[in-house]
Each structure stands twice: as structure tokens, then as C-alpha cells.
Design an enzyme around this catalytic site. Structure first.
Site, PDB file in Angstrom:
ATOM      1  N   LYS A   1       0.861  -1.193   0.000  1.00  0.00           N
ATOM      2  CA  LYS A   1       0.000   0.000   0.000  1.00  0.00           C
ATOM      3  C   LYS A   1       0.893   1.238   0.000  1.00  0.00           C
ATOM      4  CE  LYS A   1      -3.268   3.040   0.589  1.00  0.00           C
ATOM      5  NZ  LYS A   1      -4.167   3.403  -0.531  1.00  0.00           N
TER       6      LYS A   1
ATOM      7  N   SER B   1     -12.535   6.462  -2.454  1.00  0.00           N
ATOM      8  CA  SER B   1     -11.832   7.663  -2.029  1.00  0.00           C
ATOM      9  C   SER B   1     -11.256   7.351  -0.652  1.00  0.00           C
ATOM     10  CB  SER B   1     -12.782   8.856  -1.970  1.00  0.00           C
ATOM     11  OG  SER B   1     -12.040  10.016  -1.638  1.00  0.00           O
TER      12      SER B   1
ATOM     13  N   CYS C   1      -2.327   9.742  -6.679  1.00  0.00           N
ATOM     14  CA  CYS C   1      -3.461   9.511  -5.780  1.00  0.00           C
ATOM     15  C   CYS C   1      -4.482  10.628  -6.005  1.00  0.00           C
ATOM     16  CB  CYS C   1      -3.036   9.491  -4.319  1.00  0.00           C
ATOM     17  SG  CYS C   1      -4.468   9.290  -3.225  1.00  0.00           S
TER      18      CYS C   1
END
Ligand SMILES: O=C(O)c1[nH]c(=O)[nH]c(=O)c1Cl
Length: 313
Positions: free
Chosen positions: A44, A69, A131
Site C-alpha cells: 500500500k 476515495s 493519488c
């Protein structure tokens, strides 16, 4: 036939990986990936400090994909760096990728990379420039000048192998611009694509959005995004120096979808939404399905068709 894949000097059993963000938050999930049928895996995206992320619901599976989100929830760079260093020692022949992002922006990207440079980790890093879910923060990779400035800064001190995770681009001039920036640096790979940022899904029974953050706006993944993912893999592969490999991510539900990413020139292929929906056994199905495509077409290896997408001219 074999699915053996060489990527940045290492040969993997197959080209499959998870997409960063899915099933890779902690040691338990990472070890499950490592012992799954996936050829490799990625962690991650880490920020300097651990983050809880955005309020829930923040990830929803949809018939044709997913919307999220998350807001960069993660256990912090130290956690993933410690995991990476331990695993590098215990399994030196099973390299993986460590994903790094930034919550604060430019300076945190540099600091995070400096911490990795000064650490014992010598493996691949995926610098997440895409992101779409940090409220108020623009995606780095949609600002070509900032991206160039950041890579220039990092290459002043960073000597270990790394690549970048890109958002989807939708304009030929943008493919040219980002490739012109990336070709100036000794990057090992480019990963196309991250989710299609800031989509909106409406629940037909409640006439309401389905995720809480940002009024329901979130990154789109899954079946929805395959045409955009394939185009970005193809466009970047056509424009980048051959020394920069491309990882294909986006819309991979079947072995055929993975095959198409390889046709566009991808070396490794990553699975996000479908992994979230199906669990780590998805990799057994996908490897079997991809092998079946090679058999059906009479190929013995991926090298025989990688990047050989036909055109009509
Ligand atoms: O909200 C997220 O954590 C997130 N979600 C995405 O769809 N892509 C990313 O790179 C990240 Cl960092």
C-alpha cells in the site's frame, strides 16, 4: 507454454501482481499475496506518518468496477520499510515493489525517498504520483513541471531502482508531455494506470452517492477503465525509452484482459478491483486463463507477442 516473465532483471513465474492499495495494507495481507499464485506484489502506498484515511464508506464494489476515495490510509513508511527490509533478507529471491506516496506534497515525497535511500532496502520502489483522493491536493502527475522538478530533486541523491505510478491521460499531447519528462530520467518502470480520478456513482434506489468523502467523487476502477488503461500502456510504451518497462494496470478481470495489456507492451500486469472482489485466489484463475490464451494461439512464451498489437494501417 510458460508465463515466465523477466522484469527489471528478475524472472517471475508469471506477470501478475496486486495493484497497490488492494490487499496490501499490513503484514498479514502482504504475506497472503506473497504465498498466492501472483508472480509478485506491491505494498500500500506509504506516507511519512500512518494515516486513518477518509471517513467510510470510502470503497464500494460496483457491477462494472469500483469507486474509492480511501484517502491514503496506511501504516506509515517505517512499517512498510521494516517489512521490506525483513522480507528482502528472508526471501532475497522473491523481489516485490514498495509503493511510496505523500500526503503533504512535494517535500514529503523527497523526504520519503531520502529515508528509503538511507535504509537497507535495495529493492524496487513505485513512486505514486497519482493519488486522486487527498482533498485539496492536486495529483502530482497532472502537473508536468512539478513532476519534472520532483524527479530532478530525487535523482540528486537516490541511487536505487524505482518507477512511477501514473494516472490515466486522455490527450495525445499529454502522452507526449509526460513521456518527454520521464525519458529524461533513469526510471526502471512506469505503471499505467491508477484509477480514473473523481468519478461519480449514484445508487438507483436512494438517488444518493455511494461513498462519503468528497460528496461521492472517487477513483474508478474495474471493467469501466480497461480501454483507458490499454491506451495508456500502449501510448507510454510507444513513447518511452526501451529501458523503461511498463506495468499494465486497469480493467483486468480475465486472462484475456491481461493478454491485451501484454499485447500493448506491459511487462507485469496488476489487478485491483477484481482482487478486491474475488480474493487472492483470483491469481490462480487468471494464470490458468492466460495460459489458455497462449495455448489457443500457439505461443510458448509471452515474449512472442509482447507489444505486438496489430494496427490497421
Ligand atoms: O485513496 C487512496 O488511498 C488511493 N486511491 C486510489 O484509487 N489510488 C491511489 O493511488 C490512492 Cl493512494
Amino acid at each position: 507454454p510458460t508465463l515466465e516473465t523477466t522484469f527489471y532483471g528478475h524472472t517471475y513465474d508469471n506477470p501478475f501482481m496486486n495493484a497497490s492499495g488492494v490487499h496490501c495494507m499490513d503484514v498479514t495481507e502482504l504475506d497472503e499475496l506473497a504465498s498466492s499464485a501472483a508472480g509478485s506484489f506491491v505494498t500500500k502506498s506509504a506516507t511519512a506518518d500512518g494515516r486513518k484515511g477518509n471517513p467510510e464508506p470510502r470503497y464500494v464494489n460496483l457491477d462494472l468496477g469500483s469507486i474509492n476515495s480511501m484517502g491514503l490510509p496506511n501504516l506509515g513508511l517505517d512499517y512498510y520499510l521494516n517489512y521490506a527490509i525483513l522480507r528482502q533478507k528472508s526471501q532475497p529471491d522473491a523481489p516485490f515493489v514498495m509503493s511510496v506516496a505523500s500526503y503533504q506534497g512535494f517535500d514529503e515525497y523527497v523526504d520519503n525517498m531520502r529515508q528509503i535511500q538511507d535504509s537497507a532496502y535495495t529493492g524496487l520502489v513505485e513512486l505514486n504520483l497519482s493519488c486522486p483522493n487527498v482533498p485539496g491536493k492536486p495529483q502530482m502527475a497532472y502537473d508536468f513541471e512539478d513532476t519534472k522538478r520532483l524527479l530532478t530533486e530525487i535523482f540528486k541523491f537516490y541511487t536505487k531502482p524505482f518507477g512511477v505510478k501514473l494516472p490515466p491521460y486522455f490527450d495525445m499531447q499529454h502522452f507526449d508531455k509526460i513521456a518527454n519528462v520521464l525519458n529524461q530520467f533513469d526510471l526502471k518502470f512506469v505503471n499505467c494506470i491508477n484509477s480514473i480520478g473523481n468519478g461519480l456513482y449514484i445508487d438507483e434506489t436512494t438517488d444518493t452517492v455511494v461513498i462519503k468523502p468528497k460528496g461521492g467523487f472517487g477513483g474508478i476502477g474495474g471493467e469501466y477503465v480497461k480501454p483507458t488503461a490499454l491506451a495508456n500502456v500502449r501510448a507510454l510504451k510507444q513513447r518511452l525509452n526501451p529501458t523503461i518497462e511498463v506495468i499494465g494496470t486497469g480493467g483486468i478481470l480475465t486472462g484475456r484482459d491481461a493478454y491485451e495489456h501484454l499485447l500493448c507492451g506491459a511487462s507485469m500486469v496488476q489487478v485491483g478491483t477484481q482482487l478486491q472482489k474475488e480474493g487472492v485466489h483470483v491469481f490462480e484463475r487468471l494464470t490458468a486463463e492466460l495460459l489458455a490464451v497462449l495455448e489457443e494461439k500457439g505461443y510458448q512464451s509471452i515474449a512472442e507477442f509482447k507489444g505486438k498489437l496489430g494496427t490497421l494501417d
